[in-house]
Design an enzyme around this catalytic site. Structure first.
Site: not given
Ligand code: HEM
Ligand SMILES: *[C@@H]1O[C@H](CO)[C@@H](O)[C@H](O)[C@H]1NC(C)=O
Ligand SMILES: *[C@@H]1O[C@H](CO)[C@@H](O)[C@H](O)[C@H]1NC(C)=O
Ligand SMILES: *[C@@H]1O[C@H](CO)[C@@H](O)[C@H](O)[C@H]1NC(C)=O
Ligand SMILES: *[C@@H]1O[C@H](CO)[C@@H](O)[C@H](O)[C@H]1NC(C)=O
Length: 323
Positions: A60, A64, A92, A191
Site C-alpha cells: 500500500r 500512497h 494515512n 485489496h
C-alpha cells in the site's frame, strides 16, 4: 504552502542533489549494488513470516507514495518542527503501517552498499515482493528513483482518494495520473490482501450519503450483519477486518466478493455498480491470470509517476540528509 519549503530546500541543497526525472530501468543497481533486490526480498520474507499483513501494508505504501508528487519516498518522512509530512494526513493517520519494515530493508541495503539505493526504490521492490510472497504474480521492477527533499500533508490529503469515493470519481482521479479504467480496477485488486478499520466502513453502515442511521442499500444482507457485529455504531473504529474473504492470499477472490456485494469499502463495491468498471470486475472474477497480468501493468505504470523535482539518496528513510 508546502512548495515554498521545497523551493528553500532546493536553493540550499542544489549543490548536493541531483535533478530528478531520472529514466527508470530494470537492473538499475546491477553494477552499483547487485544484491539490493535479493536483500530487500529477504527482509520482506522475514517480515511476512512474523506477520503476513506486513506484505499488504508495505504494498500500500507504493500507492500512497506515488499518488503524492510521484514515487519519491515522501510518504516515509517523519514530521519535523518545520514540516508536516504525509504520515498524519487523513488517508494515512492510524492506518498506514509497516514503516519499520522499510527501515529494516533500508538498513540491510545500507550495510552492503551505503548511500546507493533510494528509499523510493525500496518501496517499489518491496511491494513487488509482497505480492509474489502472497501468492500473486512477480515482475521486473524499474528502478533509479531519487528520494524527495520534502513531504506535504496537504498534498496527501488532496491526492489519495477516500474509501467513500465512487467509481466515476476514481476514474477521473486515475485519469489525472494517466492511469486507465483497467489500471483502476486491476490495482483495486490489491485489496485482495490486507485489512481495513471499521472507520472505513461505518459511514456506509450508519450514515450513507450523510443521512444519519441510513445504510448503503446495496449490501448483501448477511455480510451487512457480520459488519454490524464487528463494527457497531459508536464502537471502536480501530478494529480491523479483511478487505476480502481471503486477506492473506493475493488472488481474484476480491472480485468474486464484489459480484456477491460483499465488498468492504464503498470504493470497492462501486466498481461493480458502474458499467464501465464492472466490465473489468466480471473479467477478473473469471480470469485470475488476466487479473495478474493487468495488475502488473498497473503497478509498473503507477511506479512510473515522477515529480521532476530534485532528489537525493536518503541515509535514513525517515529524514532528509543533513547538508
Ligand atoms: C482505487 C482507489 C483506492 C482507494 C479509495 C483505497 C482505499 C483504501 C482504504 C480506505 C483502505 C483501508 C484503510 C483503513 O481502514 O485503515 C485501504 C487499504 C489498503 N489498500 Fe487501498 N485504496 C485504493 C487503491 C489502492 C491501491 C492502488 C493499492 C496498491 C497498489 C492499495 C493497497 C491497499 C492495501 C494493500 C490495503 C490494506 C493495507 C493493510 O492491511 O495494512 N489500495 N485502501
Ligand atoms: C484509534 O487509533 C487512533 C490513531 O492511531 C488513536 O488516536 C485512538 O486513540 C484509537 N482509538 C481507540 C478507541 O483505541
Ligand atoms: C460521485 O462522487 C462525486 C464526488 O464526491 C460526486 O460529485 C458525484 O455526484 C458522485 N456520483 C455518483 C453517481 O454518485
Ligand atoms: C500525464 O501525461 C502527460 C503527457 O505525457 C504529462 O504532461 C503529465 O505530466 C502526466 N501527468 C502526471 C500526473 O504524471
Ligand atoms: C453523518 O454525516 C454528517 C454529514 O457529514 C455528519 O455531520 C454526522 O456527524 C455524521 N453522523 C455520524 C453518526 O457519523
Amino acid at each position: 504552502m508546502c512548495i515554498h519549503v521545497l523551493v528553500l530546500l532546493f536553493l540550499f541543497n542544489l549543490y548536493s542533489s541531483t535533478s530528478a526525472e531520472t529514466p527508470l530501468k530494470p537492473g538499475y543497481y546491477s553494477q552499483s549494488c547487485p544484491k539490493a533486490e535479493i536483500t530487500v526480498r529477504e527482509v520482506m520474507k522475514k517480515a511476512m513470516t512474523a506477520d503476513p499483513r506486513n506484505g499488504a501494508s508495505v504494498m500500500r505504501l507504493q500507492f500512497h507514495d506515488c499518488f503524492v508528487n510521484g514515487c519519491d519516498g515522501s510518504v516515509l518522512l517523519d514530521d519535523t518542527p518545520t514540516m508536516l509530512g504525509e504520515k498524519n494526513s487523513l488517508p494515512n493517520i492510524g492506518s498506514l503501517r509497516s514503516f519499520e519494515v522499510v527501515d529494516e530493508a533500508k538498513a540491510a541495503v545500507e550495510k552492503i552498499c551505503p548511500g546507493v539505493v533510494s528509499c523510493a526504490d525500496i518501496i517499489i521492490m518491496a511491494a513487488r515482493d509482497a505480492v509474489a510472497l502472497s501468492g500473486g504474480p512477480t515482475w521486473d521492477v524499474k528502478l533509479g528513483r531519487k528520494d524527495s527533499l520534502t513531504a506535504c500533508q496537504k498534498d496527501s490529503d488532496d491526492g489519495v482518494p477516500s474509501g467513500q469515493s465512487n467509481a466515476s470519481f476514481l476514474i477521473d482521479i486515475f485519469k489525472y495520473f494517466n492511469l486507465t479504467v483497467q489500471d483502476l480496477v486491476a490495482l483495486s485488486g490489491s485489496h485482495s490482501i490486507g485489512k481495513a478499520r471499521c472507520f472505513s466502513v461505518t459511514p456506509r453502515l450508519y450514515n450513507y450519503s450523510d443521512v444519519p442511521g441510513q445504510p448503503d442499500p446495496i449490501f448483501d444482507p448477511k455480510y451487512k450483519q457480520t459488519l454490524e457485529k464487528i463494527c457497531p455504531l459508536n464502537g471502536d473504529e480501530n478494529v480491523t477486518l479483511g478487505l476480502d474473504a481471503t486477506p492473506q492470499s493475493f488472488d481474484n477472490q476480491y472480485f468474486k466478493d464484489l459480484i456477491d456485494i460483499k465488498g468492504f469499502l464503498h470504493s470497492d463495491q462501486t466498481l461493480n455498480t458502474n458499467p464501465v468498471t464492472r466490465e473489468y470486475v466480471l473479467l477478473y472474477s473469471k480470469d485470475q491470470q488476466r487479473f495478474f497480468k493487468d495488475f502488473v501493468e498497473g503497478m509498473i505504470r503507477l511506479g512510473d509517476l515522477q515529480s521532476g523535482r530534485p532528489g537525493e539518496i536518503r541515509k535514513n528513510c525517515r529524514v532528509v540528509n543533513a547538508h
